[in-house]
Design a protein around this motif. Structure first.
Motif, mmCIF file in Angstrom:
data_model
loop_
_atom_site.group_PDB
_atom_site.id
_atom_site.type_symbol
_atom_site.label_atom_id
_atom_site.label_comp_id
_atom_site.label_asym_id
_atom_site.label_seq_id
_atom_site.Cartn_x
_atom_site.Cartn_y
_atom_site.Cartn_z
ATOM 1 N N ARG A 70 0.822 -1.217 0.000
ATOM 2 C CA ARG A 70 0.000 0.000 0.000
ATOM 3 C C ARG A 70 0.859 1.271 0.000
ATOM 4 O O ARG A 70 0.379 2.347 -0.364
ATOM 5 N N ASP A 71 2.131 1.142 0.437
ATOM 6 C CA ASP A 71 3.033 2.300 0.473
ATOM 7 C C ASP A 71 3.649 2.601 -0.887
ATOM 8 O O ASP A 71 4.276 3.653 -1.063
ATOM 9 N N LEU A 72 3.528 1.670 -1.829
ATOM 10 C CA LEU A 72 4.209 1.796 -3.117
ATOM 11 C C LEU A 72 3.253 2.300 -4.196
ATOM 12 O O LEU A 72 2.069 1.974 -4.180
ATOM 13 N N GLU A 112 5.580 -5.023 -10.717
ATOM 14 C CA GLU A 112 4.446 -4.889 -11.637
ATOM 15 C C GLU A 112 4.056 -3.433 -11.868
ATOM 16 O O GLU A 112 3.278 -3.127 -12.775
ATOM 17 N N GLN A 113 4.597 -2.520 -11.069
ATOM 18 C CA GLN A 113 4.314 -1.091 -11.239
ATOM 19 C C GLN A 113 5.353 -0.386 -12.110
ATOM 20 O O GLN A 113 5.172 0.787 -12.468
ATOM 21 N N LEU A 165 12.463 -4.624 -20.164
ATOM 22 C CA LEU A 165 11.417 -3.770 -19.593
ATOM 23 C C LEU A 165 11.583 -2.329 -20.072
ATOM 24 O O LEU A 165 10.606 -1.656 -20.419
ATOM 25 N N LEU A 166 12.822 -1.842 -20.103
ATOM 26 C CA LEU A 166 13.090 -0.478 -20.539
ATOM 27 C C LEU A 166 12.711 -0.287 -22.005
ATOM 28 O O LEU A 166 11.997 0.668 -22.362
ATOM 29 N N THR A 167 13.171 -1.157 -22.874
ATOM 30 C CA THR A 167 12.883 -1.003 -24.310
ATOM 31 C C THR A 167 11.392 -1.165 -24.593
ATOM 32 O O THR A 167 10.834 -0.444 -25.425
ATOM 33 N N ASN A 168 10.725 -2.088 -23.896
ATOM 34 C CA ASN A 168 9.280 -2.248 -24.092
ATOM 35 C C ASN A 168 8.527 -0.982 -23.682
ATOM 36 O O ASN A 168 7.568 -0.572 -24.346
ATOM 37 N N LYS A 228 3.586 -11.830 1.802
ATOM 38 C CA LYS A 228 4.932 -12.321 1.531
ATOM 39 C C LYS A 228 5.872 -11.137 1.369
ATOM 40 O O LYS A 228 5.505 -10.111 0.797
ATOM 41 N N LEU A 229 7.110 -11.302 1.874
ATOM 42 C CA LEU A 229 8.101 -10.242 1.738
ATOM 43 C C LEU A 229 8.724 -10.272 0.346
ATOM 44 O O LEU A 229 9.177 -11.320 -0.113
ATOM 45 N N ARG A 230 8.744 -9.128 -0.297
ATOM 46 C CA ARG A 230 9.330 -9.018 -1.629
ATOM 47 C C ARG A 230 10.234 -7.795 -1.687
ATOM 48 O O ARG A 230 10.071 -6.852 -0.915
ATOM 49 N N ALA A 231 11.183 -7.833 -2.614
ATOM 50 C CA ALA A 231 12.093 -6.700 -2.800
ATOM 51 C C ALA A 231 11.508 -5.739 -3.825
ATOM 52 O O ALA A 231 11.063 -6.165 -4.897
ATOM 53 N N PRO A 232 11.490 -4.440 -3.518
ATOM 54 C CA PRO A 232 11.045 -3.472 -4.526
ATOM 55 C C PRO A 232 12.138 -3.230 -5.560
ATOM 56 O O PRO A 232 13.285 -3.681 -5.396
#
Length: 260
Positions: A70-72, A112-113, A165-168, A228-232
């Motif tokens: 929710r913070d992201l 995903e953001q 991801l950048l080129t897309n 679940k803990l994930r890395a941003p």
């Protein structure tokens, strides 16, 4: 700039101009960037550097408390005084100095953001440049060079993922750009937005960089919807480069007749 930052959801922060040796060892700047940093100084068994970058400092702000999805996106901005030991032959008035102030932005996002946030940041940049009638002369998609592995982090799969991801994202925006290998930051690929200076050279005025490495190095996490803990990931974003360079190019392009 502050009006634009508030509109786009940035929080303004202030961090110290000094960083500890441990901080820049953790971030990887000492390994990859030490030649461009001013020498260390010591006092009472502590070692400090004048900061060349703000990103490690902003990682410490993110670390201050547990984060949730929710913070992201978590958007930080700072008018950062930075110090880089540029070669004497590279110095060029306000355009390239050893001490300068940068409108520095870091956005912590879920993977995903990333695409949507990248595109939003590009529009943020073009909105600001249009306000000053500055014309973009070239867009550079800066990728890593696999033949020079010592310059970059070693995760090949991560490079493939981030560069795709950048080129897309650029293709989805319908932008014309060139691709340059070997021009990426040590932690990820980037987009450089260039304008033409009075001498005809293209000068980088704005940049957007993708980073999956610093979150790993600092152990940054957030709790996702499944608990679940994930890395941003981090988007490094400088819409006007250094204020000094921005003013130099603005003076050149307007012939000193500054726009209202």
């Amino acid at each position: 700039m502050r009006q634009k930052q508030q509109k786009f959801g940035f929080q303004e922060v202030i961090t110290p101009i000094l960083g500890s040796k441990y901080l820049y060892q953790t971030s990887g700047h000492l390994e990859h960037y030490e030649d461009a940093m001013f020498p260390a100084f010591n006092r009472n068994n502590e070692t400090f550097y004048l900061r060349p970058m703000t990103c490690p400092h902003h990682c410490l702000i993110y670390q201050q408390k547990p984060r949730s999805y929710r913070d992201l996106p978590f958007r930080l901005c700072e008018n950062s005084l930075l110090f880089r030991y540029e070669a004497s032959g590279a110095l060029k008035g306000l355009e390239r100095a050893r001490c300068f102030e940068l409108a520095d932005h870091h956005i912590f996002v879920a993977h995903e953001q990333l695409a949507a946030e990248f595109q939003k940041n590009y529009l943020f940049i073009t909105d600001i440049l249009a306000s000053f009638n500055l014309q973009i002369s070239r867009l550079v998609c800066a990728l890593h060079d696999s033949n020079k592995p010592e310059k970059y982090h070693p995760d090949k799969a991560l490079w493939e993922y981030s560069e795709k991801l950048l080129t897309n994202s650029l293709n989805e925006l319908g932008l014309d750009y060139i691709t340059l290998k070997g021009e990426a930051a040590f932690y990820g690929p980037k987009l450089d937005v260039e304008v033409r200076a009075a001498d005809g050279k293209n000068i980088t005025l704005s940049t957007i960089q993708l980073d999956f490495v610093l979150p790993q190095k600092f152990g940054l996490k957030y709790m996702d919807k499944e608990q679940k803990l994930r890395a941003p990931a981090i988007i490094h974003h400088a819409p006007t480069s250094a204020y000094q360079r921005f003013l130099a190019l603005l003076l050149e392009q307007t012939g000193g007749k500054l726009p209202f």
